[in-house]
Design a protein around this motif. Sequence first.
Motif, short mmCIF file in Angstrom:
data_model
loop_
_atom_site.label_atom_id
_atom_site.label_comp_id
_atom_site.label_asym_id
_atom_site.label_seq_id
_atom_site.Cartn_x
_atom_site.Cartn_y
_atom_site.Cartn_z
N UNK A 35 -8.19 10.73 47.65
CA UNK A 35 -6.87 10.72 47.71
C UNK A 35 -6.34 9.83 49.01
N UNK A 37 -3.35 9.58 52.21
CA UNK A 37 -2.40 10.56 52.91
C UNK A 37 -1.46 9.54 53.42
N UNK A 41 4.63 11.75 52.07
CA UNK A 41 3.98 11.74 50.67
C UNK A 41 3.07 12.87 50.42
N UNK A 42 2.45 13.39 51.43
CA UNK A 42 1.37 14.22 51.34
C UNK A 42 0.11 13.64 50.84
N UNK A 43 -0.61 14.00 49.86
CA UNK A 43 -1.85 13.37 49.38
C UNK A 43 -1.49 12.76 47.82
N UNK A 45 -3.70 11.31 44.48
CA UNK A 45 -4.86 11.04 44.06
C UNK A 45 -4.95 9.51 43.53
N UNK A 48 -10.41 9.90 39.99
CA UNK A 48 -11.51 11.15 40.20
C UNK A 48 -12.62 10.91 39.06
N UNK A 50 -15.17 13.28 36.39
CA UNK A 50 -15.62 14.51 36.04
C UNK A 50 -16.91 14.78 36.14
N UNK A 59 -3.00 8.88 40.27
CA UNK A 59 -1.63 8.63 40.10
C UNK A 59 -1.39 7.11 41.07
N UNK A 88 -4.66 6.78 55.25
CA UNK A 88 -5.73 7.95 55.63
C UNK A 88 -6.36 8.27 54.33
N UNK A 90 -9.23 10.37 52.00
CA UNK A 90 -9.80 11.64 51.89
C UNK A 90 -10.60 11.66 50.49
N UNK B 103 2.51 18.95 48.01
CA UNK B 103 3.68 18.68 48.62
C UNK B 103 3.60 17.64 49.79
N UNK B 104 4.58 17.41 50.36
CA UNK B 104 4.85 16.41 51.68
C UNK B 104 3.97 16.93 53.04
#
Lengths: 115, 112
Positions: A35, A37, A41-43, A45, A48, A50, A59, A88, A90, B103-104
């Motif tokens: 991810x 950050x 905008x949050x985190x 993806x 990934x 499986x 995304x 950033x 993760x 969310x943000x």
Amino acid sequence: EAQVTQNPRYLITVTGKKLTVTCSQNMNHEYMSWYRQDPGLGLRQIYYSMNVEVTDKGDVPEGYKVSRKEKRNFPLILESPSPNQTSLYFCASSFSLAGGRSEQFFGPGTRLTVL
Amino acid sequence: GDSVTQMEGPVTLSEEAFLTINCTYTATGYPSLFWYVQYPGEGLQLLLKATKADDKGSNKGFEATYRKETTSFHLEKGSVQVSDSAVYFCALSRSAGNKLTFGGGTRVLVKP
């Protein structure tokens, strides 16, 4: 101790210089993910996996590559970094449970600056 | 597509105050819902989760109830401490792919 490790924790680089951020987990998780950050905008993806040799786009995959040759490792590769990849990052891992019920474990983060 | 909306911060509180962070989601089917917390300089860690409607997740004095009728998962704590200062993320996941939609984030600052 069960954990997800990332290296490096901080990196300053220049546009176009290839780099790799490593990620490793010791919990025998099938699922691993990257991810980014960004403020407000949050985190989001990036990619990934499986399981070994199974990867797919998230995304925001443009400008990134990944590989999953071993179950524990999931490196993130930036072939030609650009300033808009300053962020950033993760890495996360989890078991794969139906319905997305599994807790994801996150690494400590890698702060990347591309000049 | 899936989305999560949470109140913007920062939220500034005094110690022992009541905390609520609103979270609503849009998703098809029956997602699992999560609250993650990020302390300064650290990665995210799971605070609590709920996997079906009317489930209540709880941990460290925090609670959130999965409300399908209002598509919400609001986080509450009755008496916050300075150590609760952090960024809180609401998230959902609804697939075996385990993708989390976040969310943000809401920054919470608790003052002594």
